[in-house]
Design an enzyme around this catalytic site. Structure first.
Site, PDB file in Angstrom:
ATOM      1  N   CYS A 117      95.535  65.219  24.934  1.00  0.00           N
ATOM      2  CA  CYS A 117      94.425  66.164  25.047  1.00  0.00           C
ATOM      3  C   CYS A 117      94.158  66.604  23.604  1.00  0.00           C
ATOM      4  O   CYS A 117      94.424  65.833  22.680  1.00  0.00           O
ATOM      5  CB  CYS A 117      94.769  67.315  25.998  1.00  0.00           C
ATOM      6  SG  CYS A 117      96.310  68.175  25.625  1.00  0.00           S
ATOM      7  N   GLU A 132      82.660  67.223  27.535  1.00  0.00           N
ATOM      8  CA  GLU A 132      81.918  67.950  26.501  1.00  0.00           C
ATOM      9  C   GLU A 132      82.661  67.896  25.165  1.00  0.00           C
ATOM     10  O   GLU A 132      82.060  67.659  24.122  1.00  0.00           O
ATOM     11  CB  GLU A 132      81.693  69.410  26.909  1.00  0.00           C
ATOM     12  CG  GLU A 132      80.871  69.604  28.160  1.00  0.00           C
ATOM     13  CD  GLU A 132      81.661  69.399  29.456  1.00  0.00           C
ATOM     14  OE1 GLU A 132      82.876  69.713  29.499  1.00  0.00           O
ATOM     15  OE2 GLU A 132      81.076  68.893  30.424  1.00  0.00           O
TER      16      GLU A 132
END
Length: 134
Positions: free
Chosen positions: A73, A33
């Site tokens: 990340c 997402e």
């Protein structure tokens, strides 16, 4: 077992300098997402943190022939380093069992995707798990 503090960080500038090297893998462990919403580093591979353990053998297979692997990340403070360390542990076992000879060098992207994008480096929104570079 490697600790989170033993893996070196690489700056976005140094990563860009390595990019012409075809033996480089960039592993994005953010959720799909977030990756879809914000984009990703062109040419990166998606191995989400939540499924990383079960897909670790797939990642190892894709890394054959790679010399350098860079994990990230959003900020490269938690998920990126944690997944990088899981790969290091797995590769250490493979080397011990003589299943592979030389593992790739593993880095963590300094400041993660957020730092990359904030610095104005190219971001891709192709939505592919294995981006070929946009």
């Amino acid at each position: 077992m490697a600790s989170l503090h033993t893996l070196p960080y690489i700056s976005a500038t140094d990563l860009i300098a390595l990019r012409p090297n075809s033996k480089l893998a960039i592993v994005d462990v953010r959720d799909e997402e977030i990756r879809s919403e914000l984009g990703h580093i062109a040419g990166s591979w998606s191995f989400e943190k939540r499924t990383f353990d079960e897909k670790l053998p797939d990642l190892v297979g894709k890394l054959e022939g790679q010399e350098t692997v860079v994990f990230h990340c959003n900020k490269s403070q938690h998920s990126g380093p944690a997944c990088a360390n899981k790969l290091v542990e797995h590769l250490t076992t493979l080397v011990s069992n003589k299943e592979i000879e030389t593992p790739p060098q593993i880095y963590i992207l300094e400041k993660g995707f957020n730092g990359w994008a904030t610095a104005g480096h190219p971001v891709c929104k192709c939505g592919q798990d294995f981006c070929k570079g946009c």
